[in-house]
Scaffold this motif. Structure first.
Motif, mmCIF file in Angstrom:
data_model
loop_
_atom_site.group_PDB
_atom_site.id
_atom_site.type_symbol
_atom_site.label_atom_id
_atom_site.label_comp_id
_atom_site.label_asym_id
_atom_site.label_seq_id
_atom_site.Cartn_x
_atom_site.Cartn_y
_atom_site.Cartn_z
ATOM 1 N N CYS A 59 0.835 -1.211 0.000
ATOM 2 C CA CYS A 59 0.000 0.000 0.000
ATOM 3 C C CYS A 59 0.866 1.256 0.000
ATOM 4 N N LEU A 60 1.891 1.267 0.831
ATOM 5 C CA LEU A 60 2.787 2.431 0.875
ATOM 6 C C LEU A 60 3.514 2.620 -0.454
ATOM 7 N N THR A 61 3.911 1.519 -1.059
ATOM 8 C CA THR A 61 4.585 1.583 -2.360
ATOM 9 C C THR A 61 3.666 2.193 -3.405
ATOM 10 N N VAL A 62 2.412 1.764 -3.404
ATOM 11 C CA VAL A 62 1.437 2.285 -4.372
ATOM 12 C C VAL A 62 1.086 3.740 -4.040
ATOM 13 N N LEU A 63 0.998 4.060 -2.780
ATOM 14 C CA LEU A 63 0.715 5.442 -2.387
ATOM 15 C C LEU A 63 1.839 6.370 -2.854
ATOM 16 N N GLN A 64 3.070 5.928 -2.701
ATOM 17 C CA GLN A 64 4.204 6.715 -3.181
ATOM 18 C C GLN A 64 4.113 6.907 -4.697
ATOM 19 N N MET A 65 3.741 5.854 -5.404
ATOM 20 C CA MET A 65 3.591 5.928 -6.858
ATOM 21 C C MET A 65 2.498 6.927 -7.235
ATOM 22 N N ASP A 66 1.429 6.955 -6.459
ATOM 23 C CA ASP A 66 0.270 7.788 -6.782
ATOM 24 C C ASP A 66 0.423 9.229 -6.293
ATOM 25 N N PHE A 67 1.515 9.537 -5.609
ATOM 26 C CA PHE A 67 1.759 10.887 -5.108
ATOM 27 C C PHE A 67 1.729 11.903 -6.250
ATOM 28 N N GLN A 68 2.396 11.593 -7.320
ATOM 29 C CA GLN A 68 2.356 12.401 -8.536
ATOM 30 C C GLN A 68 2.105 11.433 -9.689
ATOM 31 N N PRO A 69 0.829 11.108 -9.893
ATOM 32 C CA PRO A 69 0.509 9.992 -10.793
ATOM 33 C C PRO A 69 0.871 10.238 -12.253
ATOM 34 N N TYR A 70 1.416 9.200 -12.829
ATOM 35 C CA TYR A 70 1.702 9.143 -14.258
ATOM 36 C C TYR A 70 0.388 8.888 -15.005
ATOM 37 N N LYS A 71 -0.407 7.984 -14.442
ATOM 38 C CA LYS A 71 -1.743 7.644 -14.937
ATOM 39 C C LYS A 71 -2.607 7.323 -13.729
#
Length: 97
Positions: A59-71
């Motif tokens: 979840c934290l990994t995905v949250l970090q990814m979604d911080f400035q989302p590419y898509k």
């Protein structure tokens, strides 16, 4: 920023978990729905306390990814936008009015 393979793998694992059948699965579904549309599907951060460590780290990994989302998350998962409301209905997660 384009997501890493590690981030995409974590997102795919979470989607698989969200579509299974346990208490943790519902929490993961709520988390993903919060990323999909946080205004409609708010996520209580204290729900993280109910997850196994490995799932929490995903979840934290995905949250970090979604911080400035590419898509958007549904696009990264190659899902239609309708599949997320279907997930909410499957778990009985109500939309916030």
């Amino acid at each position: 920023m384009k997501p890493t393979e590690k981030q995409l793998a974590a997102l795919n694992r979470l989607w698989e978990i969200a579509n299974k059948d346990s208490g943790q699965c519902k929490i993961v579904a709520k988390f993903l729905l919060g990323l999909y549309n946080g205004g409609t599907y708010p996520f209580d951060l204290t729900d993280f306390r109910m997850l196994d460590t490995s799932i929490f780290i995903d979840c934290l990994t995905v949250l970090q990814m979604d911080f400035q989302p590419y898509k958007e998350v549904h696009e990264l998962l190659n899902k239609t936008s309708g599949e997320f409301p279907d997930l909410a209905m499957q778990w009985g997660i109500e939309e916030k009015a």
